[in-house]
Design an enzyme around this catalytic site. Structure first.
Site, PDB file in Angstrom:
ATOM      1  N   ASP A 134       5.754 -33.343  -7.102  1.00  0.00           N
ATOM      2  CA  ASP A 134       5.086 -31.857  -6.702  1.00  0.00           C
ATOM      3  C   ASP A 134       5.019 -31.875  -5.178  1.00  0.00           C
ATOM      4  O   ASP A 134       4.706 -30.682  -4.602  1.00  0.00           O
ATOM      5  CB  ASP A 134       3.605 -31.996  -7.139  1.00  0.00           C
ATOM      6  CG  ASP A 134       3.099 -30.402  -7.346  1.00  0.00           C
ATOM      7  OD1 ASP A 134       3.996 -29.671  -8.095  1.00  0.00           O
ATOM      8  OD2 ASP A 134       2.003 -30.306  -7.316  1.00  0.00           O
ATOM      9  N   ASP A 184      -9.764 -33.383 -14.888  1.00  0.00           N
ATOM     10  CA  ASP A 184      -9.727 -34.203 -16.165  1.00  0.00           C
ATOM     11  C   ASP A 184     -11.231 -34.136 -16.865  1.00  0.00           C
ATOM     12  O   ASP A 184     -10.971 -33.752 -18.051  1.00  0.00           O
ATOM     13  CB  ASP A 184      -9.619 -35.687 -15.637  1.00  0.00           C
ATOM     14  CG  ASP A 184     -10.494 -36.118 -14.639  1.00  0.00           C
ATOM     15  OD1 ASP A 184     -11.288 -35.199 -14.136  1.00  0.00           O
ATOM     16  OD2 ASP A 184     -10.465 -37.318 -14.045  1.00  0.00           O
TER      17      ASP A 184
END
Length: 1090
Positions: A405, A791
């Site tokens: 990224d 998450d």
């Protein structure tokens, strides 16, 4: 896919598609088409049976139909051959359908209960035909009597002259016209996106089948006499074997038979639950209930007995205690039914890896995410990738995707070196079955590496491999050293091409296939798993959603390239410590009984590089070995961000499959007009109606999606009805027909005729920065946006869809990672987690108010509420840790003079708290040292990181002020535990330091005051001293971190020296700070001098 090892880059508008580092001769070549007989329904190649002959569905006309289409036609269609209209007979190995009972001699007891093969026969294999049509597989077309169009016919019908091949107005001259993909751009109105579907004709009637008496019965599918005798002999032998197993026991030495393990082990469950023994869990539950009773009596006493001379202190303490009780209830009751699980890897192999046949294990796509190579060292990422490539799993079933990224050329070059070293490392690991398969940790482990090794060549090859790895490390370190200073003109590749990611905020998407293409094999000539580098496109003005956005980009890229039905995501610093970890997960995911409802398998996090004292509770053993086991007994553990195997369909936002309950048995002893039976039938009708309503609402399921497409094709208004389902899919998944078709393939896979060029273009398209605009990505599909702790939110949404998760704890830890071991990095890590919980608490996905009426169970909701409200505990905890010092400095106390009843209550409360913790440690297998470290850091993190996270979350949500978190360091190179004593100043240290100082001062002042006032003041002092020392003891690891490493004098000696010196000096001086320093106080003498 074959890219000849070249980097592919493209832009978000798909007008830029560059094959970097390629010469004029090298071109992207298409995948070779398979030759053979083709199914006339779906266009796939017809399989070869055991006798080497093609599969024949119809014995009358031999119309070419593959086995999946034949079984689907028997199960869901009209059960007739499309050409001659003869009813299909049941073939050996196929499941029964209605009507087979009338056929004599059609029994197949050997395969009748083959549940695994039945579950793999799903109507969604039709999606493969849809995707094949989209990718324009040129197989030729033939007219069919059945009226069902093949993919080739749809290609010919749908490709119009006004729709350019490869779309967007340009064609690639280097790719032949028959290898182009039909991709309709969003801004072009021409063309219709109609998915070809084999739709059965309900009006088709089955004519009676005439039988020619001159023909043999075998021509009609009926068994011969010899076949019947052979089947009877087989049944008799199997019954004898079963009798031996049931009555006499199974001894492999005395009773050798290759069929018996398949019959005995291959059909049994792949895993089982291991409940906690009742001798441990029943006393634990009893103590929980007793603790509730004691809490009620305690609060009854506290509220009815206020302290009038310290009313404010009493009120604050009662409020804090009530909040602590509520937090305890939210945390305690999800641990009511803890369980453990056991897997059977041998049964998994017997069922899906039969000798002489290709492995039937499901494919797995593995995601590795990294951002900044200077904070996340490339050597650690390389070790993670090497452990993935050498995992004990079929190589053709594994694909590793590395998300960069940060678009760093350092990461790209490090992966290039890693792929070259993997050609030597992978065969070495598999040849000698070494563990772990991350070379850095394998060569550094302090164990006898010769244990259980019998090959004399092992020592020689190990030394050679260690030398190769050391040279590999030197090359990686050289890359890191070079990357420290960036050239002014930016980085350039070896052929002089500028690196596309020189501007990390404005660069095109990049894809590089390092391993897995033709010609790249290991040094022994064996195939290697795929290794693919992915860097998604970034442009100014777009919200890229950090890690969650990167993971969603990997989901789409992997669906285009490999489309495995299961995904594993790991952080770059979490390597595979157990090479059989994927097999452990498949024991749950591929179980034919309960596997379909499992959305993910979560493994516990284990860490390397932590000192044995673990002063900052980095291992977090209490959470992973107690809390997660409790959740596994309800609906499953929460997702913790790494070490988790997902079902791809669950990430797509589909609801969990609903298990149909068998019809209830009715009593025949009473007449039908009986009142009781009538009432029962009414209730049953109501339930069936409600179930029908629920089923009608479940529009997100795959089967409903396929039905919607069928309705669109068969509708009256052909244009609108055919476009509406496609528009619905595009709103959910984005404008990529190839990706949409892949979402309907529950078992995964990519069509064999898909061209490399079309897949690459689609892969570049789906990682563009504007692809997710006006779609459900991040809302209902993929990793959910809205929190830095994506998450928790992602797992919560899956559980709300009715899925359940599984907690798997293998004997050998599946994954191991690095943890920040110094105090500052640890506090910043906890700050990030707490900030994410605050964001969820203040969002629409708050578990307190979201998801009612769905598949989330109440106790599972309790756990999610506890996981998002725990930062709020920081304010009561800070107040409660300040009260002891205030009481010591003012001489007041939060409790009035206690009676015998009150003393009994306080003692009972402390006893039940202690017993609850002891019993938890007993059934959870947690040591008292780990439990105590967890308690200490709960106070340290609560008064520092959680407090800051609460205020930062409020500022971010209410005022729009964004806060940045730093990536925690992943390890050190200056000796073992070198960073443990590294001191980094941060504002998070101020609150606990202040608490520590004021409580130490309070203890000194309180003791000096008691000494000055005499023995009468020592009684009330003990209660105040107890709470103050409780705070100091919990903050001791924090004080140890502040003091740093003392080479000569231990920190504990320094602390106690200062404390004792202060007390002794006050004793010597007889200082009383609460008495006025004015005139001398004269007391009347008691003696009569007269």
């Amino acid at each position: 896919m074959d890219t000849k090892g070249r980097l592919v880059a493209g832009s978000h508008n798909r007008n830029e598609f560059v094959l970097i580092n390629a010469d004029e001769i090298a071109r992207v070549t298409s995948v070779k088409e398979l030759s053979g007989q083709i199914c006339q329904i779906c266009g796939d190649e017809i399989e070869i049976s055991l006798d080497g002959e093609p599969f024949v569905a119809c014995n009358e006309c031999a119309f070419p139909v593959c086995r999946p289409c034949y079984e689907y036609e028997r199960r869901e269609g009209n059960q007739a051959c499309p050409q001659c209209k003869t009813r299909y007979k049941r073939i050996k190995g196929c499941p029964r359908v209605e009507g087979d009972e009338e056929e004599d001699g059609a029994d197949d007891l050997e395969n009748e209960f083959d549940i695994a093969s039945q579950d793999r026969r799903d109507p969604h294999h039709i999606a493969a035909a849809m995707l094949s049509a989209r990718l324009n597989i040129n197989r030729g077309s033939q007219p069919h009597v059945s009226g069902i169009s093949t993919p080739a016919e749809f290609d010919a019908a749908s490709v119009a002259t006004e729709i350019p091949l490869l779309t967007y107005g340009e064609e690639d001259a280097g790719i032949s016209s028959d290898k182009h993909a039909l991709i309709v751009p969003p801004f072009m109105s021409c063309g219709k996106r109609v998915h070809p579907m084999p739709v059965p004709d309900p009006s088709l009637t089955l004519p009676p089948r005439p039988m020619d008496p001159k023909k043999d019965l075998a021509d009609y599918g009926y068994g011969t006499v010899a076949w019947k005798e052979r089947m009877e002999d087989w049944k008799r032998k199997q019954n004898e074997k079963l009798q031996v197993v049931k009555h006499e026991g199974y001894n492999r030495d005395e009773f050798e038979d290759p069929d018996l393990p398949v019959m005995d082990e291959g059909r049994q469950p792949l895993s089982r639950k291991l409940p906690i023994p009742s001798s441990k869990i029943n006393p634990y539950r009893l103590i929980i209930l007793l603790r509730l009773v004691v809490l009620v009596l305690f609060f009854h006493y506290r509220i009815l007995h206020p302290v009038n001379d310290a009313y404010v202190l009493w009120l604050l303490s009662v409020i804090c205690e009530i909040w602590f009780a509520v937090s305890w209830i939210l945390d305690q009751f999800p641990k009511w039914c803890p369980i453990e699980r056991e897997t059977y890897l041998d049964r998994l192999s017997l069922r899906y890896e039969k000798e002489g046949k290709p492995s039937e294990l499901a494919s797995v796509d593995i995601f590795v995410s990294t951002v900044d190579p200077l904070k996340e060292p490339p050597l650690i990422t390389a070790n993670t990738v090497l452990s993935i490539l050498s995992v004990d799993y079929p190589v053709d079933k594994v694909a590793c995707y590395v998300s960069d990224d940060g678009a760093a050329m350092l990461t790209f070059e490090a992966l290039s070196e890693t792929s070259e070293f993997a050609r030597k490392w992978v065969p070495f690991c598999k040849k000698f079955s070494i563990e772990p398969r991350a070379p850095e940790w394998y060569f550094s482990q302090k164990v006898d590496y010769l244990r259980d090794k019998v090959d004399p060549a092992f020592v020689r090859e190990r030394r050679a491999m260690k030398r190769e790895y050391e040279e590999f490390k030197v090359r990686i370190n050289g890359l890191v050293s070079t990357a420290q200073k960036v050239p002014e003109e930016g980085w350039t590749m070896q052929d002089g091409t500028p690196w596309p990611g020189n501007n990390i905020r404005d660069h095109p998407g990049m894809i590089q296939v390092f391993l897995g293409h033709d010609g790249v094999r290991d040094i022994e000539g064996n195939e290697l798993p795929r290794l693919i580098y992915v860097s998604r496109e970034k442009r100014p003005g777009f919200d890229h959603h950090k890690k969650a956005g990167a993971m969603n980009a990997l989901v789409r890229v992997s669906a285009i390239i490999s489309n495995a039905p299961f995904l594993l995501n790991v952080d770059c610093d979490h390597y595979i410590n157990n090479s059989k970890a994927l097999r452990e997960a498949m024991c749950f995911m591929m179980d034919t009984i309960s596997g379909k409802k499992i959305c993910y398998v979560q493994f516990p996090q284990r860490f390397d590089g932590i000192d044995r004292h673990d002063r900052y509770s980095n291992r977090n053993v209490v959470f992973f070995d107690i809390n997660m086991k409790g959740l596994d007994g309800i609906q499953g553990p929460i997702y913790v961000g790494t070490g988790c195997v997902f079902r791809r369909q669950a990430l797509y936002g589909y609801d969990a499959p609903v298990k149909k309950k068998p019809p209830r048995r009715t009593c025949n002893c009473l007449p039908k007009w009986c009142c009781c039976c009538c009432c029962r039938s009414k209730k049953k009708n109501k339930k069936s109606k409600s179930n029908d309503k629920k089923n009608n609402k479940e529009v997100t399921k795959q089967i409903h999606a396929l039905e919607n497409i069928e309705e669109g094709i068969e509708g009256i208004d052909n244009e609108k009805s055919s476009l509406m389902p496609q528009i619905k899919f595009e709103k959910k998944f984005g404008q990529s027909p190839v990706f949409i078709a892949s979402t309907l393939m529950e078992d995964g896979g990519v069509p064999k005729g898909a061209t490399t060029a079309s897949l690459l273009k689609e892969a570049i398209h789906v990682i563009s920065c504007g692809y997710e605009d006006k779609t459900d990505w991040g809302k209902e599909v993929g990793w959910i946006y809205g929190s830095v702790t994506e998450d928790i939110l992602t797992g919560f949404k899956m559980h709300c869809h009715g899925w359940r998760s599984v907690y798997c704890i293998p004997k050998r830890p599946a994954f191991k990672g690095s943890a920040p071991i110094n105090l500052s990095d640890r506090l910043h890590q906890v700050l990030r987690w707490a900030l994410g919980s605050v964001e969820i608490f203040l969002s629409r996905h708050c578990p307190i108010s979201y998801g009612y009426g769905c598949g989330l169970k109440p106790l599972e909701r309790f756990s999610y509420i506890a996981s998002v409200v725990y930062p709020l505990t920081s304010i009561p905890l800070l107040i409660y840790c300040t009260l002891p010092a205030v009481c010591l400095l003012t001489g007041k106390f939060i409790v009035p003079e206690i009676s015998n009843y009150a003393s009994l209550l306080f003692m009972s409360l402390f006893v039940v708290i202690a017993v609850t913790s002891i019993l938890e440690m007993q059934w959870g297998g947690v040591g008292i040292h780990d439990w105590w470290r967890n308690e200490q850091f709960w106070v340290i993190g609560g008064v520092s990181s959680h407090l800051f996270a609460l205020f930062q979350g409020l500022l971010k949500v209410l005022a729009g002020v964004n806060t940045n978190f730093t990536v925690t360091s992943k390890g050190g190179d200056d000796g073992e535990f070198s960073e443990l004593y590294l001191f980094k100043w941060t504002s998070l240290l101020i609150p606990p330091m202040t608490l520590l100082i004021i409580n130490v001062i309070g203890v000194i002042v309180g003791v000096s005051d008691a000494i000055s006032n005499g023995y009468d003041s020592w009684g009330p002092l003990f209660g105040r001293l107890f709470f103050a020392i409780w705070v100091i003891v919990h903050l001791y690891p924090f004080l140890k971190g502040l003091m740093g490493k003392q080479d000569r004098l231990p920190t504990i000696i320094v602390v106690w020296s200062i404390l004792l010196a202060s007390i002794l000096s006050l004793l010597w001086a007889r200082v009383n700070p609460f008495v006025s320093k004015g005139d001398i106080v004269l007391e009347v003498c008691g003696l009569d001098c007269d």
